[in-house]
Scaffold this active site. Structure first.
Site, PDB file in Angstrom:
ATOM      1  N   GLU A 165       0.821  -1.259  -0.015  1.00  0.00           N
ATOM      2  CA  GLU A 165      -0.063   0.304   0.115  1.00  0.00           C
ATOM      3  C   GLU A 165       1.049   1.403   0.055  1.00  0.00           C
ATOM      4  O   GLU A 165       0.570   2.078  -0.815  1.00  0.00           O
ATOM      5  CB  GLU A 165      -1.103   0.054   1.270  1.00  0.00           C
ATOM      6  CG  GLU A 165      -2.011  -1.176   1.395  1.00  0.00           C
ATOM      7  CD  GLU A 165      -3.091  -0.871   0.038  1.00  0.00           C
ATOM      8  OE1 GLU A 165      -3.296   0.147  -0.340  1.00  0.00           O
ATOM      9  OE2 GLU A 165      -4.113  -1.649   0.219  1.00  0.00           O
ATOM     10  N   GLU A 170     -12.244   0.923 -10.361  1.00  0.00           N
ATOM     11  CA  GLU A 170     -11.841  -0.019 -11.349  1.00  0.00           C
ATOM     12  C   GLU A 170     -12.731  -0.135 -12.840  1.00  0.00           C
ATOM     13  O   GLU A 170     -12.234  -0.241 -13.691  1.00  0.00           O
ATOM     14  CB  GLU A 170     -11.599  -1.484 -10.719  1.00  0.00           C
ATOM     15  CG  GLU A 170     -10.643  -1.697 -10.154  1.00  0.00           C
ATOM     16  CD  GLU A 170     -10.547  -1.251  -8.714  1.00  0.00           C
ATOM     17  OE1 GLU A 170     -11.503  -0.892  -8.204  1.00  0.00           O
ATOM     18  OE2 GLU A 170      -9.340  -1.063  -7.982  1.00  0.00           O
ATOM     19  N   GLU A 225     -18.907  -5.113  -3.455  1.00  0.00           N
ATOM     20  CA  GLU A 225     -17.566  -5.841  -3.605  1.00  0.00           C
ATOM     21  C   GLU A 225     -17.561  -7.137  -4.018  1.00  0.00           C
ATOM     22  O   GLU A 225     -16.688  -7.447  -4.380  1.00  0.00           O
ATOM     23  CB  GLU A 225     -16.966  -5.554  -1.862  1.00  0.00           C
ATOM     24  CG  GLU A 225     -15.679  -6.136  -1.458  1.00  0.00           C
ATOM     25  CD  GLU A 225     -14.553  -5.061  -2.143  1.00  0.00           C
ATOM     26  OE1 GLU A 225     -14.785  -4.060  -2.646  1.00  0.00           O
ATOM     27  OE2 GLU A 225     -13.484  -5.461  -2.080  1.00  0.00           O
ATOM     28  N   ASP A 274      -4.521  -9.382  -8.273  1.00  0.00           N
ATOM     29  CA  ASP A 274      -4.700  -8.582  -9.272  1.00  0.00           C
ATOM     30  C   ASP A 274      -3.683  -7.922  -9.892  1.00  0.00           C
ATOM     31  O   ASP A 274      -3.320  -7.816 -11.224  1.00  0.00           O
ATOM     32  CB  ASP A 274      -5.891  -7.576  -9.000  1.00  0.00           C
ATOM     33  CG  ASP A 274      -5.738  -6.853  -7.836  1.00  0.00           C
ATOM     34  OD1 ASP A 274      -4.775  -7.089  -7.183  1.00  0.00           O
ATOM     35  OD2 ASP A 274      -6.738  -6.103  -7.285  1.00  0.00           O
TER      36      ASP A 274
END
Ligand code: NAG
Ligand code: NAG
Ligand code: NAG
Ligand code: NAG
Ligand code: NAG
Length: 506
Positions: free
Chosen positions: A135, A389, A368, A275
């Site tokens: 992150e 996204e 989600e 991802d």
């Protein structure tokens, strides 16, 4: 006066005659007007989020838009159980760092300069805070590196005179604090590191595939900019080790142990925990021009399409057998069509993107997690935290096809965000898409990504003179000859379409 009127009259006649004689031209004008209108709507969204952050939360990390306070969330990211939280940490201006490249794309050079000067005088990483490497890499290191490049781009002249590589020095300081995480027998980095003290005693050795496999863009760029190869080497060593752990089907799992290099969770898909690993192989190939990244990506991509894809949907599968495990749609998966556009696989991108958008339309935003086998929402993961996204994929598909349908998708996303998530103090996450109940959190990626991709969908003038790749946090890095080992001529073009074409799967 008369002249001005005359000119207006001539112009009006011209427009009318074009309208009469060229219906497709009037269509174009209609779309151009709509795009301008939508661009201004997105601009307002960004500033509503940004100004509220600056008023109520800065220099803390993120805004709580309902109570108009702040959260020092950099130390909480990825930390679901909120363990080992720092006692004395007052934030790192996370949302400001995340906003830098968006300010440039929106053309606000004065605010960008003000932010750069504040950060160079006040930001310190010598803080007793345990942070998530992944992150912190994508948000803070990526935000700083990208902004440094934008600030020094000779075409921009963004910071007048006062700029002496302050952002790059901050990035270097942060990058050095990352390095102890890689000191493991496998070279795979710990998921957590204390910025002041390094890896803590008894730190967990569990990490995710995306956690140790999507560091190469930011750390590679840092090495290119500083001439210090340590950052790129550490990220590359981890990536190669991770790739060596793939199964004979070229699949990877989701979680692993950094000390032993063994898998913990064998089931994986294209969503959470994996991802950006795929995304970074492809984008590292574009940014650094190395065949190695392309070979890894190609094998991994083919395996995903073979074992995870079911029509337009993607389920999860066991890396050892390729057998389906979970039939779930997760909102993070919506980035995949955007990646497929870079690959040149437009038809597959279009069909998945449509299904994701229908789910968005059905609920108003993207939940989600949605259970494909039961056709119902996941019982606990019903939230929508302002994720980017779907907007991101919509932007890529519009760039590749110019099909105005994607403009309408973008309009629908903007309208939903304003209808359901805009509050007086900013934009609030949705706790439950069935009730549209709010949560008191405005994530920094709303400014770094959601607003940016929507803006670029309606106005791509930022992309006219240079090719960029966007990191998984939406920070642009330019594709330049100097960073390539052997750069095929086709890369050096002025626009995007050609980048897409030359990296198509053969
Ligand atoms: C954080 O803020 C508190 C309250 O203003 C202050 O007492 C403390 O010294 C600050 N800590 C750091 C590390 O700056
Ligand atoms: C830049 O951002 C600041 C802060 O939101 C705002 O006051 C200013 O009007 C913006 N300038 C432009 C040109 O948009
Ligand atoms: C680490 O774990 C050991 C064994 O469980 C324990 O004795 C020790 O106190 C722990 N150290 C820290 C700093 O938590
Ligand atoms: C995307 O799919 C839709 C529905 O199948 C089709 O009408 C459209 O032409 C496709 N667009 C592209 C760019 O492939
Ligand atoms: C984009 O690149 C393609 C291929 O090189 C070229 O044919 C096209 O004219 C370019 N478009 C613009 C707007 O420069």
């Amino acid at each position: 006066m008369w002249r001005r009127n005359f000119r207006t009259w001539v112009l009006a006649c011209l427009v009318i005659s074009l309208t009469i004689f060229n219906p497709s031209m009037s269509e174009d004008l209609r779309w151009a007007a709509k795009k301008r209108h939508m661009r201004e709507k997105v601009r307002k969204m960004f500033y509503h989020a940004y100004d509220n952050y600056m008023t109520h939360a800065f220099p803390h990390d993120e805004l709580k838009p309902l109570t108009k306070t702040f959260t020092d969330s950099l130390s909480e990211l990825g930390n679901l159980k909120l363990e080992h939280l720092p006692q004395d940490y007052n934030g790192s201006a996370l949302t400001l760092i995340e906003s830098l490249s968006s300010l440039v794309i929106l053309g606000n050079n004065t605010e960008f300069e003000r932010a750069v000067l504040w950060l160079s005088e006040n930001l310190k990483f010598d803080v007793d805070a345990r942070i998530n490497l992944f992150e912190c890499n994508i948000r803070v290191l990526g935000g700083l590196v990208s902004a440094h490049i934008l600030a020094t781009d000779s075409g921009n002249r963004l910071v007048q005179g006062n700029y002496k590589n302050q952002l790059l020095n901050l990035a270097k300081d942060l990058g050095q604090r990352f390095l102890p995480a890689f000191d493991t027998p496998t070279g795979l980095p710990y998921a957590w590191i204390n910025l002041k003290y390094g890896v803590l005693e008894n730190e967990t050795t569990e990490t995710s595939t995306s956690g140790c496999g999507s560091l190469i863009l930011e750390m590679g760029a840092l090495s290119q900019l500083t001439g210090d190869p340590r950052y790129e080497s550490a990220a590359l060593r981890a990536l190669r080790k991770l790739w060596s752990m793939r199964s004979s089907l070229n699949l990877l799992g989701t979680t692993l142990d950094v000390e032993t290099g063994e898998w913990i969770e064998y089931s994986s898909g294209i969503g959470a925990g994996v991802d950006s690993f795929y995304e970074y192989l492809m984008k590292a190939h574009i940014l650094f021009g190395r065949e190695e990244f392309w070979r890894m990506f190609h094998a991994a991509y083919v395996a995903v399409q073979k074992y995870f894809r079911h029509g337009p949907w993607y389920h999860e599968a066991d890396m050892r057998t390729g057998k389906a495990t979970y039939w779930q749609l997760t909102s993070l998966q919506a980035f995949w069509p955007g990646l497929q556009v870079l690959v040149g696989d437009i038809a597959a991108a279009n069909s998945s993107h449509r299904e994701f958008f229908y789910v968005w339309e059905r609920f108003g935003v993207l939940p989600e997690r949605y259970l494909l086998d039961h056709q119902m929402l996941h019982p606990t993961e019903k939230y929508y935290p302002l994720r980017p996204e779907l907007a991101e994929s919509t932007f890529y598909l519009y760039q590749a096809t110019k099909d105005p349908w994607y403009i309408e998708v973008g309009e629908s996303i903007v309208n939903s965000l304003n209808l359901y998530t805009k509050v007086e103090g900013g934009f609030a996450s949705i706790k439950d898409v069935t009730t549209m109940q709010w949560e008191d959190h405005q994530h920094s990626f709303f400014l770094a990504e959601t607003c940016k991709y929507l803006y670029l969908l309606f106005d791509d003038s930022f992309l006219v003179n240079r090719n960029y790749i966007f990191t998984t946090e939406g920070h642009p890095l330019p594709v330049i000859r100097a960073w390539h080992e052997r750069l095929p001529e086709a890369y050096i073009t002025r626009n995007w379409t050609s980048v897409m074409v030359c990296v198509m799967i053969p």
